[in-house]
Motif scaffolding. Structure first.
Motif, PDB file in Angstrom:
ATOM      1  N   ASP A   1       4.503   4.014 -50.872  1.00 56.89           N
ATOM      2  CA  ASP A   1       4.339   5.042 -51.904  1.00 56.89           C
ATOM      3  C   ASP A   1       5.411   6.129 -51.845  1.00 56.89           C
ATOM      4  OD1 ASP A   1       2.164   3.912 -53.140  1.00 56.89           O
ATOM      5  OD2 ASP A   1       0.709   4.899 -51.823  1.00 56.89           O
ATOM      6  N   GLY A   2       6.652   5.725 -51.689  1.00 52.03           N
ATOM      7  CA  GLY A   2       7.752   6.677 -51.755  1.00 52.03           C
ATOM      8  C   GLY A   2       7.932   7.544 -50.525  1.00 52.03           C
ATOM      9  N   GLN A   3       7.288   7.152 -49.408  1.00 50.77           N
ATOM     10  CA  GLN A   3       7.431   7.904 -48.155  1.00 50.77           C
ATOM     11  C   GLN A   3       7.768   6.924 -47.026  1.00 50.77           C
ATOM     12  OE1 GLN A   3       7.049  11.205 -47.921  1.00 50.77           O
ATOM     13  NE2 GLN A   3       5.868  11.748 -49.749  1.00 50.77           N
ATOM     14  N   ILE A   4       8.428   7.425 -45.981  1.00 52.10           N
ATOM     15  CA  ILE A   4       8.581   6.624 -44.763  1.00 52.10           C
ATOM     16  C   ILE A   4       7.272   6.745 -43.990  1.00 52.10           C
ATOM     17  CG2 ILE A   4       9.802   6.372 -42.576  1.00 52.10           C
ATOM     18  CD1 ILE A   4      12.305   7.442 -44.018  1.00 52.10           C
TER      19      ILE A   4
ATOM     20  N   PRO B   1       5.943  -2.653 -49.265  1.00 46.38           N
ATOM     21  CA  PRO B   1       5.454  -3.449 -50.388  1.00 46.38           C
ATOM     22  C   PRO B   1       6.263  -3.215 -51.663  1.00 46.38           C
ATOM     23  CG  PRO B   1       3.820  -1.792 -49.696  1.00 46.38           C
ATOM     24  CD  PRO B   1       4.968  -1.696 -48.754  1.00 46.38           C
ATOM     25  N   SER B   2       6.120  -4.121 -52.593  1.00 40.53           N
ATOM     26  CA  SER B   2       6.764  -3.988 -53.894  1.00 40.53           C
ATOM     27  C   SER B   2       6.351  -2.661 -54.531  1.00 40.53           C
ATOM     28  CB  SER B   2       6.346  -5.172 -54.763  1.00 40.53           C
ATOM     29  OG  SER B   2       6.934  -5.062 -56.021  1.00 40.53           O
ATOM     30  N   GLY B   3       7.321  -1.922 -55.059  1.00 41.72           N
ATOM     31  CA  GLY B   3       7.029  -0.639 -55.689  1.00 41.72           C
ATOM     32  C   GLY B   3       6.986   0.538 -54.730  1.00 41.72           C
ATOM     33  N   SER B   4       7.289   0.320 -53.438  1.00 40.01           N
ATOM     34  CA  SER B   4       7.179   1.410 -52.458  1.00 40.01           C
ATOM     35  C   SER B   4       8.398   2.321 -52.448  1.00 40.01           C
ATOM     36  CB  SER B   4       6.923   0.833 -51.058  1.00 40.01           C
ATOM     37  OG  SER B   4       7.962  -0.028 -50.667  1.00 40.01           O
ATOM     38  N   GLY B   5       9.467   1.928 -53.178  1.00 37.38           N
ATOM     39  CA  GLY B   5      10.630   2.816 -53.284  1.00 37.38           C
ATOM     40  C   GLY B   5      11.873   2.338 -52.552  1.00 37.38           C
ATOM     41  N   LYS B   6      11.842   1.103 -52.048  1.00 42.70           N
ATOM     42  CA  LYS B   6      12.976   0.593 -51.262  1.00 42.70           C
ATOM     43  C   LYS B   6      14.279   0.591 -52.072  1.00 42.70           C
ATOM     44  CE  LYS B   6      11.012  -3.450 -50.560  1.00 42.70           C
ATOM     45  NZ  LYS B   6       9.749  -3.255 -51.325  1.00 42.70           N
ATOM     46  N   SER B   7      14.218   0.011 -53.275  1.00 36.24           N
ATOM     47  CA  SER B   7      15.440  -0.073 -54.093  1.00 36.24           C
ATOM     48  C   SER B   7      15.907   1.317 -54.496  1.00 36.24           C
ATOM     49  CB  SER B   7      15.201  -0.889 -55.362  1.00 36.24           C
ATOM     50  OG  SER B   7      14.657  -2.131 -55.031  1.00 36.24           O
ATOM     51  N   THR B   8      14.961   2.172 -54.855  1.00 42.70           N
ATOM     52  CA  THR B   8      15.327   3.528 -55.269  1.00 42.70           C
ATOM     53  C   THR B   8      16.035   4.263 -54.130  1.00 42.70           C
ATOM     54  OG1 THR B   8      13.432   3.577 -56.768  1.00 42.70           O
ATOM     55  CG2 THR B   8      14.438   5.682 -56.227  1.00 42.70           C
TER      56      THR B   8
ATOM     57  N   HIS C   1      12.027  -8.008 -47.653  1.00 42.71           N
ATOM     58  CA  HIS C   1      10.573  -8.080 -47.521  1.00 42.71           C
ATOM     59  C   HIS C   1      10.202  -9.106 -46.453  1.00 42.71           C
ATOM     60  CE1 HIS C   1      11.513 -11.339 -50.362  1.00 42.71           C
ATOM     61  NE2 HIS C   1      10.598 -11.959 -49.657  1.00 42.71           N
ATOM     62  N   ASP C   2      11.230  -9.662 -45.785  1.00 45.68           N
ATOM     63  CA  ASP C   2      11.031 -10.753 -44.837  1.00 45.68           C
ATOM     64  C   ASP C   2      11.047 -10.225 -43.393  1.00 45.68           C
ATOM     65  OD1 ASP C   2      11.130 -12.991 -43.259  1.00 45.68           O
ATOM     66  OD2 ASP C   2      13.066 -13.695 -44.002  1.00 45.68           O
ATOM     67  N   PRO C   3       9.916 -10.264 -42.688  1.00 41.93           N
ATOM     68  CA  PRO C   3       9.871  -9.777 -41.307  1.00 41.93           C
ATOM     69  C   PRO C   3      10.870 -10.499 -40.407  1.00 41.93           C
ATOM     70  CG  PRO C   3       7.658 -10.265 -42.105  1.00 41.93           C
ATOM     71  CD  PRO C   3       8.616 -10.786 -43.138  1.00 41.93           C
TER      72      PRO C   3
END
Ligand code: ADP
Ligand code: ADP
Length: 232
Positions: free
Chosen positions: A216-219, A41-48, A200-202
């Motif tokens: 939330d910043g975890q796998i 989800p948005s904000g989960s840390g993907k870009s970081t 974000h596209d399955p």
């Protein structure tokens, strides 16, 4: 070794009581020749995560390896060289230089680095992305799909160890997006390229060999050989 890996990677933004833990200690390996999609989800840390892996951002703690090289041990100059010589980038906005034609955009990284162009490899890359008859066109004379193919060719032409793609189909219609994804998958299958793609596209993730799910910043989950139905 893997093409890239992270050990206990953490990134905290802000100070005091306004801290945001963007990455909470992520360890992950990206095997050579593997196409990995990162979802969440948005904000989960993907870009970081992608920016830390790609030496575009520095983590608060933990280590990133490109091959056997650990990034925190490097000076800025050496980081720049790693980004230039060993990493490739594809962005949602195609980030082409408007005054240069397709061929000049594709060879720009080599020109900047003062490296010779391997004619055979250039032709292979251009053929793979289907741009042979568009090389003299400037970006504004190309469709969005064609511009992203130029960006893909630019990422491949320096034979990077790993390509980081950030929502590469985000600005494309579904047909052009499918062409780009098929091309990325072919470059893994036929050219042995290693790719890490945030999406974000399955439907896009289904082109990968493996999907990592962040929360939330975890796998929080991992899937091999995904199909669109499984990812959803
Ligand atoms: P995603 O790519 O999955 O949407 P991000 O990596 O962009 O997630 O963001 C992860 C978390 O870190 C979010 O809570 C976001 O608000 C926060 N964050 C990202 N960049 C910054 C920044 N430069 N300053 C403060 N917080 C940030
Ligand atoms: P694609 O499916 O590859 O995105 P399109 O079907 O959108 O291609 O475009 C068809 C043709 O029209 C392309 O070969 C391209 O040369 C031309 N074209 C598309 N968009 C533009 C544009 N914004 N400016 C100039 N030419 C364009």
């Amino acid at each position: 070794p893997p093409a890239a890996s992270a050990v206990d990677l953490a990134k905290v933004y802000g100070f005091g009581d306004t801290q945001v833990i963007a990455l909470g200690g992520v360890s992950v390996e990206f095997a050579a020749g593997q196409f990995t999609a990162i979802m969440g989800p948005s904000g989960s840390g993907k870009s970081t995560l992608m920016h830390c892996m790609a030496a575009l951002d520095s983590p608060t703690s933990g280590k990133v390896y490109i091959g056997e090289v650990e990034l925190s041990s490097l000076k800025d100059k050496e980081l720049t060289r790693i980004r230039r010589d060993r990493l490739g980038f594809i962005f949602q906005a195609f980030n082409l230089v408007p005054t240069l034609n397709a061929k000049e955009n594709i060879t720009l990284p080599l020109d900047i680095a003062g490296q010779d162009i391997d004619k055979e490899w250039f032709d292979t890359v251009v053929r793979t992305v289907g741009l042979a008859d568009r090389l003299k066109h400037k970006p504004n004379e190309l469709s969005g799909g064609q511009q992203q193919r130029v960006a893909c060719a630019r990422a491949l032409v320096s034979r990077p160890d790993i390509i980081f793609a950030d929502e590469p189909t985000g600005n494309l219609d579904s047909r052009s997006g499918a062409e780009i994804l098929a091309f990325l998958r072919n470059s893994v299958r036929e050219l042995g390229q290693t790719i890490v793609m945030v999406t974000h596209d399955p439907g896009a993730a289904a082109y990968a060999d493996r999907v990592l799910f962040l929360g939330d910043g975890q796998i929080v989950d991992e899937m091999f050989d995904p199909s669109a139905e499984k990812v959803l």
